[in-house]
Scaffold this active site. Structure first.
Site, PDB file in Angstrom:
ATOM      1  N   SER A 152      32.524  55.243 118.200  1.00 41.41           N
ATOM      2  CA  SER A 152      33.404  54.119 118.543  1.00 41.41           C
ATOM      3  C   SER A 152      33.900  53.477 117.253  1.00 41.41           C
ATOM      4  O   SER A 152      33.314  53.675 116.191  1.00 41.41           O
ATOM      5  CB  SER A 152      32.588  53.085 119.329  1.00 41.41           C
ATOM      6  N   TYR A 211      25.084  47.608 120.217  1.00 46.65           N
ATOM      7  CA  TYR A 211      26.029  48.724 120.395  1.00 46.65           C
ATOM      8  C   TYR A 211      26.554  49.186 119.034  1.00 46.65           C
ATOM      9  O   TYR A 211      26.603  50.391 118.756  1.00 46.65           O
ATOM     10  CB  TYR A 211      27.166  48.254 121.300  1.00 46.65           C
TER      11      TYR A 211
HETATM   12  N1  LIG Z   1      36.190  52.669 126.743  1.00 45.32           N
HETATM   13  C1  LIG Z   1      36.208  52.317 125.495  1.00 45.32           C
HETATM   14  O1  LIG Z   1      36.978  51.417 125.092  1.00 45.32           O
HETATM   15  C2  LIG Z   1      35.296  52.991 124.497  1.00 45.32           C
HETATM   16  C3  LIG Z   1      35.511  52.732 123.150  1.00 45.32           C
HETATM   17  C4  LIG Z   1      34.694  53.331 122.201  1.00 45.32           C
HETATM   18  C5  LIG Z   1      33.699  54.193 122.596  1.00 45.32           C
HETATM   19  N2  LIG Z   1      33.488  54.438 123.911  1.00 45.32           N
HETATM   20  C6  LIG Z   1      32.393  55.346 124.264  1.00 45.32           C
HETATM   21  O2  LIG Z   1      32.884  56.327 125.161  1.00 45.32           O
HETATM   22  C7  LIG Z   1      31.800  56.836 125.934  1.00 45.32           C
HETATM   23  C8  LIG Z   1      32.213  56.856 127.389  1.00 45.32           C
HETATM   24  O3  LIG Z   1      32.423  55.502 127.822  1.00 45.32           O
HETATM   25  P1  LIG Z   1      33.515  55.090 128.897  1.00 45.32           P
HETATM   26  O4  LIG Z   1      34.418  54.129 128.249  1.00 45.32           O
HETATM   27  O5  LIG Z   1      34.064  56.286 129.536  1.00 45.32           O
HETATM   28  O6  LIG Z   1      32.609  54.218 129.889  1.00 45.32           O
HETATM   29  P2  LIG Z   1      32.052  54.518 131.363  1.00 45.32           P
HETATM   30  O7  LIG Z   1      33.183  54.802 132.264  1.00 45.32           O
HETATM   31  O8  LIG Z   1      31.134  53.382 131.665  1.00 45.32           O
HETATM   32  O9  LIG Z   1      31.229  55.876 131.186  1.00 45.32           O
HETATM   33  C9  LIG Z   1      29.904  55.924 130.752  1.00 45.32           C
HETATM   34  C10 LIG Z   1      29.309  57.239 131.217  1.00 45.32           C
HETATM   35  O10 LIG Z   1      27.971  57.359 130.697  1.00 45.32           O
HETATM   36  C11 LIG Z   1      27.093  57.720 131.778  1.00 45.32           C
HETATM   37  N3  LIG Z   1      25.757  57.215 131.509  1.00 45.32           N
HETATM   38  C12 LIG Z   1      25.375  55.922 131.279  1.00 45.32           C
HETATM   39  N4  LIG Z   1      24.051  55.863 131.132  1.00 45.32           N
HETATM   40  C13 LIG Z   1      23.568  57.132 131.261  1.00 45.32           C
HETATM   41  C14 LIG Z   1      22.281  57.708 131.235  1.00 45.32           C
HETATM   42  N5  LIG Z   1      21.165  56.978 131.052  1.00 45.32           N
HETATM   43  N6  LIG Z   1      22.164  59.054 131.392  1.00 45.32           N
HETATM   44  C15 LIG Z   1      23.258  59.814 131.596  1.00 45.32           C
HETATM   45  N7  LIG Z   1      24.511  59.325 131.644  1.00 45.32           N
HETATM   46  C16 LIG Z   1      24.655  57.997 131.490  1.00 45.32           C
HETATM   47  C17 LIG Z   1      27.735  57.065 133.015  1.00 45.32           C
HETATM   48  O11 LIG Z   1      27.373  57.694 134.239  1.00 45.32           O
HETATM   49  P3  LIG Z   1      26.139  57.247 135.165  1.00 45.32           P
HETATM   50  O12 LIG Z   1      26.145  55.746 135.222  1.00 45.32           O
HETATM   51  O13 LIG Z   1      26.427  57.909 136.472  1.00 45.32           O
HETATM   52  O14 LIG Z   1      24.900  57.793 134.533  1.00 45.32           O
HETATM   53  C18 LIG Z   1      29.213  57.339 132.741  1.00 45.32           C
HETATM   54  O15 LIG Z   1      29.545  58.639 133.146  1.00 45.32           O
HETATM   55  C19 LIG Z   1      30.602  55.937 125.636  1.00 45.32           C
HETATM   56  O16 LIG Z   1      29.748  56.570 124.723  1.00 45.32           O
HETATM   57  C20 LIG Z   1      31.235  54.720 125.014  1.00 45.32           C
HETATM   58  O17 LIG Z   1      30.359  54.038 124.152  1.00 45.32           O
HETATM   59  C21 LIG Z   1      34.266  53.862 124.868  1.00 45.32           C
END
Ligand SMILES: NC(=O)c1ccc[n+]([C@@H]2O[C@H](COP(=O)([O-])OP(=O)(O)OC[C@H]3O[C@@H](n4cnc5c(N)ncnc54)[C@H](OP(=O)(O)O)[C@@H]3O)[C@@H](O)[C@H]2O)c1
Length: 274
Positions: A142, A155
């Site tokens: 990130s 985070y």
């Molecule tokens: N959106 C942004 O602005 C942004 C920016 C920078 C980085 N990121 C990074 O991108 C990645 C994806 O995030 P997103 O934005 O797509 O958010 P999201 O929609 O909340 O996705 C998070 C994913 O992680 C899974 N997850 C959470 N806890 C878990 C666990 N204990 N075991 C296995 N899976 C788990 C969730 O599924 P379940 O709950 O079903 O397990 C979900 O599929 C993350 O690493 C996040 O830090 C996002």
């Protein structure tokens, strides 16, 4: 390039992981889709199957924090696909709370998911890639892995840790034909802030204005896959001011620290602290 490649995506049940799955399916890859929520994964698989020309995708539910179960997950993945060409460590969880209001248990939960889970799965997959003589490991870090952002102390610490881990791992495995990619998203429109933890570990449950105004998640996935194709070691993706912060941090670090502190002070004045 990805035709018939076995690509394992964690956090594939929503957001960036789901969008990456759809993009890889369109490129002909065979997908292993992991997260905790099996029902949501089945929906993603159905969308991928509709794009692929056959039923070439696997739902492999798992909790990334359940270290003891990971060896078995890797065995199941290999039994299905024969090999793992690419692992995208994308599962993650964020927070919305100031340091003073964050319990140690909440910090530990964030590290279990965002750091130890990724390291454990990577360690479980890496020997097979070395044995087969090739592989690609990626992690969704990130902007918070490069820059300190208020209300995200845990985070930011976790994402900085993963940048260090994968940069160091690259030095060890590059000569074994194992590629490493770190992904640096800015604000991307996903449920991430709704799924964030508050200081006491309860669900934050709200959508931030920055996330609402962030880059479209399908566009984000296209940029990432294009970056993989170009074999970039680091892929930055986003559209807002936060992307400028990356180069400001590199060339004018003190200025950036001042901007971030001013932003926090303004929120404190407006009593807008979490
Ligand atoms: N959106 C942004 O602005 C942004 C920016 C920078 C980085 N990121 C990074 O991108 C990645 C994806 O995030 P997103 O934005 O797509 O958010 P999201 O929609 O909340 O996705 C998070 C994913 O992680 C899974 N997850 C959470 N806890 C878990 C666990 N204990 N075991 C296995 N899976 C788990 C969730 O599924 P379940 O709950 O079903 O397990 C979900 O599929 C993350 O690493 C996040 O830090 C996002």
């Amino acid at each position: 390039m990805f035709n018939r490649q076995i690509v394992w995506i964690t956090g594939a049940s929503s957001g960036i992981g789901e969008a990456l799955a759809l993009e890889f399916a369109a490129q002909g890859a065979r997908l292993i889709l992991s997260a905790r929520g099996e029902d949501a994964l089945q929906l993603v698989k159905a969308k991928c199957d509709a794009i692929s020309d056959n039923d070439s995708n696997l739902v492999l539910p798992m909790d990334i924090t359940d270290e003891a179960s990971l060896a078995n997950r890797v065995e199941l993945a290999k039994a299905w696909g024969g090999r793992i060409d690419m692992l995208i460590n994308n599962a993650g969880i964020t927070q919305r709370s100031s340091c003073l209001n964050t319990d140690m248990a909440t910090y530990r939960t964030i590290f279990e998911v965002d750091v130890f889970g990724q390291i454990a799965l990577t360690k479980a997959v890496l020997p097979g890639m070395i044995e087969q003589g090739s592989g690609h490991l990626a992690v969704t870090s990130s902007i918070s892995g490069k820059i300190g952002v208020p209300f995200r102390t845990g985070y930011c610490a976790a994402k900085h840790a993963m940048m260090g881990f994968f940069d160091a791992l690259r030095t060890e495995v590059d000569h074994q034909n194992i590629k490493i990619t770190t992904i640096i998203p800015g604000y991307i429109r996903t449920p991430i802030s709704a799924n964030a933890l508050s200081g006491d570990g309860s669900a934050y449950g709200r959508e931030d204005t920055e996330i609402r105004g962030g880059m479209d998640v399908s566009e984000c996935a296209k940029v990432i896959v294009k970056g993989f194709k170009s074999r970039k070691p680091e892929i930055s993706v986003g559209k807002g001011f936060e992307m400028n912060a990356l180069w400001i941090k590199r060339y004018f670090p003190n200025w950036l620290l001042k901007i971030a502190a001013r932003q926090y002070a303004k929120m404190a004045k407006n009593n807008d602290l979490i």
